[in-house]
Design an enzyme around this catalytic site. Structure first.
Site, PDB file in Angstrom:
ATOM      1  N   ASP A  67      -2.048  52.460  34.112  1.00 23.04           N
ATOM      2  CA  ASP A  67      -2.160  51.907  35.461  1.00 23.04           C
ATOM      3  C   ASP A  67      -3.363  50.972  35.579  1.00 23.04           C
ATOM      4  O   ASP A  67      -4.181  50.870  34.648  1.00 23.04           O
ATOM      5  CB  ASP A  67      -2.217  53.024  36.529  1.00 23.04           C
ATOM      6  CG  ASP A  67      -3.152  54.168  36.161  1.00 23.04           C
ATOM      7  OD1 ASP A  67      -3.977  54.003  35.247  1.00 23.04           O
ATOM      8  OD2 ASP A  67      -3.073  55.231  36.800  1.00 23.04           O
ATOM      9  N   ASN A 136      -4.169  65.605  44.276  1.00 21.85           N
ATOM     10  CA  ASN A 136      -2.950  65.701  45.082  1.00 21.85           C
ATOM     11  C   ASN A 136      -1.695  65.756  44.208  1.00 21.85           C
ATOM     12  O   ASN A 136      -0.581  65.638  44.706  1.00 21.85           O
ATOM     13  CB  ASN A 136      -2.866  64.512  46.053  1.00 21.85           C
ATOM     14  CG  ASN A 136      -2.777  63.170  45.341  1.00 21.85           C
ATOM     15  OD1 ASN A 136      -2.730  63.107  44.109  1.00 21.85           O
ATOM     16  ND2 ASN A 136      -2.749  62.089  46.098  1.00 21.85           N
ATOM     17  N   HIS A 138      -0.978  63.598  41.714  1.00 22.32           N
ATOM     18  CA  HIS A 138      -0.464  62.326  41.183  1.00 22.32           C
ATOM     19  C   HIS A 138      -0.611  62.268  39.666  1.00 22.32           C
ATOM     20  O   HIS A 138      -1.517  62.874  39.082  1.00 22.32           O
ATOM     21  CB  HIS A 138      -1.075  61.096  41.879  1.00 22.32           C
ATOM     22  CG  HIS A 138      -2.488  60.760  41.554  1.00 22.32           C
ATOM     23  ND1 HIS A 138      -3.355  60.221  42.494  1.00 22.32           N
ATOM     24  CD2 HIS A 138      -3.211  60.838  40.418  1.00 22.32           C
ATOM     25  CE1 HIS A 138      -4.523  59.987  41.921  1.00 22.32           C
ATOM     26  NE2 HIS A 138      -4.464  60.360  40.668  1.00 22.32           N
ATOM     27  N   GLU A 143       1.805  58.504  43.406  1.00 18.45           N
ATOM     28  CA  GLU A 143       1.287  59.367  44.452  1.00 18.45           C
ATOM     29  C   GLU A 143       2.402  60.250  45.032  1.00 18.45           C
ATOM     30  O   GLU A 143       3.580  59.991  44.783  1.00 18.45           O
ATOM     31  CB  GLU A 143       0.691  58.496  45.578  1.00 18.45           C
ATOM     32  CG  GLU A 143      -0.483  57.615  45.149  1.00 18.45           C
ATOM     33  CD  GLU A 143      -1.799  58.393  45.038  1.00 18.45           C
ATOM     34  OE1 GLU A 143      -1.793  59.631  44.899  1.00 18.45           O
ATOM     35  OE2 GLU A 143      -2.867  57.722  45.073  1.00 18.45           O
TER      36      GLU A 143
HETATM   37  C1  GLP Z   1      -6.903  58.266  38.530  1.00 18.47           C
HETATM   38  C2  GLP Z   1      -5.908  57.777  37.480  1.00 18.47           C
HETATM   39  C3  GLP Z   1      -5.111  58.925  36.908  1.00 18.47           C
HETATM   40  C4  GLP Z   1      -6.019  60.069  36.537  1.00 18.47           C
HETATM   41  C5  GLP Z   1      -6.737  60.565  37.759  1.00 18.47           C
HETATM   42  C6  GLP Z   1      -7.619  61.776  37.515  1.00 18.47           C
HETATM   43  O1  GLP Z   1      -6.342  58.383  39.770  1.00 18.47           O
HETATM   44  N1  GLP Z   1      -4.991  56.808  37.989  1.00 18.47           N
HETATM   45  O2  GLP Z   1      -4.378  58.454  35.771  1.00 18.47           O
HETATM   46  O3  GLP Z   1      -5.275  61.092  35.958  1.00 18.47           O
HETATM   47  O4  GLP Z   1      -7.524  59.494  38.237  1.00 18.47           O
HETATM   48  O5  GLP Z   1      -8.892  61.375  37.140  1.00 18.47           O
HETATM   49  P1  GLP Z   1     -10.003  62.364  36.620  1.00 18.47           P
HETATM   50  O6  GLP Z   1      -9.625  62.709  35.223  1.00 18.47           O
HETATM   51  O7  GLP Z   1     -11.275  61.577  36.678  1.00 18.47           O
HETATM   52  O8  GLP Z   1     -10.013  63.550  37.515  1.00 18.47           O
END
Ligand code: GLP
Length: 232
Positions: A67, A136, A138, A143
């Protein structure tokens, strides 16, 4: 679904890296989709160390970023491209031609999403998708409410995602992003989901509750080959 529990994030990073190395050894031209975030950072570090020690060869591996914030170019310091480039791609023997990423600064997000979808198909689909998870539920930037049929597209970020990312010190606060869709994630031969202990509650819901679009990660229950590495 295979669940591997680890004592801490160090062990999570090592287990995830060892798991990925095994896959690359089985298939040197592995085609993988990769996440950003805090969770996979140690995995990338361990993979870099393994590469330097001659224990992991990325010369034929193909990578797709999962992404990107809409509006940020790949040169932007807060872009997901920069995160992956700095933490991983620039430090291993990856062929730069084998890096695919979403151009967040595109004028035509619809065309960019279609281009990415086509690139995924052209490369034969994913062998492995590595995922983190949002509070949440995702996955990538799919989302709550995302269709399980979704493909790469432009999405609105959930308010809680924008809020959390703002706490990461990102001065510009993109409220939209380009993300690989759920159908493309599900079409991967294998999926690895990583989660630290702060994600315990959402992981429980995602793997034990009924599958629902309200918790995008719950769709992983429908996949035959998912491994979850979670910090206890
Ligand atoms: C972002 C990314 C996700 C990732 C998420 C969790 O939103 N788009 O791909 O999994 O963050 O991030 P973290 O590992 O910092 O909790």
């Amino acid at each position: 679904m295979k669940i591997i529990k680890t004592k801490n994030m160090e062990e999570l990073g090592q287990k995830a890296a060892d798991w990925v190395i095994e896959k690359i050894n089985e298939k040197p031209d592995l085609m993988m989709a990769l996440p950003t975030g805090n969770t996979p950072t140690l995995m990338y570090q361990k993979l870099v160390e393994a590469n330097k020690a001659g224990k992991a060869d990325f010369s034929k591996v193909k990578v797709f970023n999962l992404d990107e914030y809409y509006g940020l170019s790949s040169e932007h310091p807060q872009s997901f491209y920069q995160y992956l480039f700095k933490n991983f791609y620039s430090k291993i023997n990856l062929n730069k031609e084998n890096i695919e990423y979403l151009h967040g600064d595109t004028d035509d997000p619809g065309a960019e999403a279609q281009r990415y979808h086509n690139e995924i198909q052209k490369a034969g689909g994913f062998d492995l998708v590595i995922l983190g998870i949002g509070e949440n539920g995702h996955i990538a930037f799919n989302e709550p409410g995302s269709s399980f049929e979704s493909k790469t597209r432009l999405v609105d970020l959930a308010p809680e995602t924008v809020k959390r990312d703002s706490s990461l010190g990102i001065p510009i606060l993109p409220e939209r992003a380009l993300t690989v869709g759920i159908s493309e994630i599900l079409s991967s031969k294998e999926i690895l989901l990583l989660a630290g202990k702060e994600k315990k509650e959402i992981i429980e819901k995602a793997i034990k509750n009924p599958v629902t679009e309200k918790i995008p990660a719950s769709v992983l229950q429908k996949h035959q080959n998912v491994t979850v590495i979670i910090e206890e």
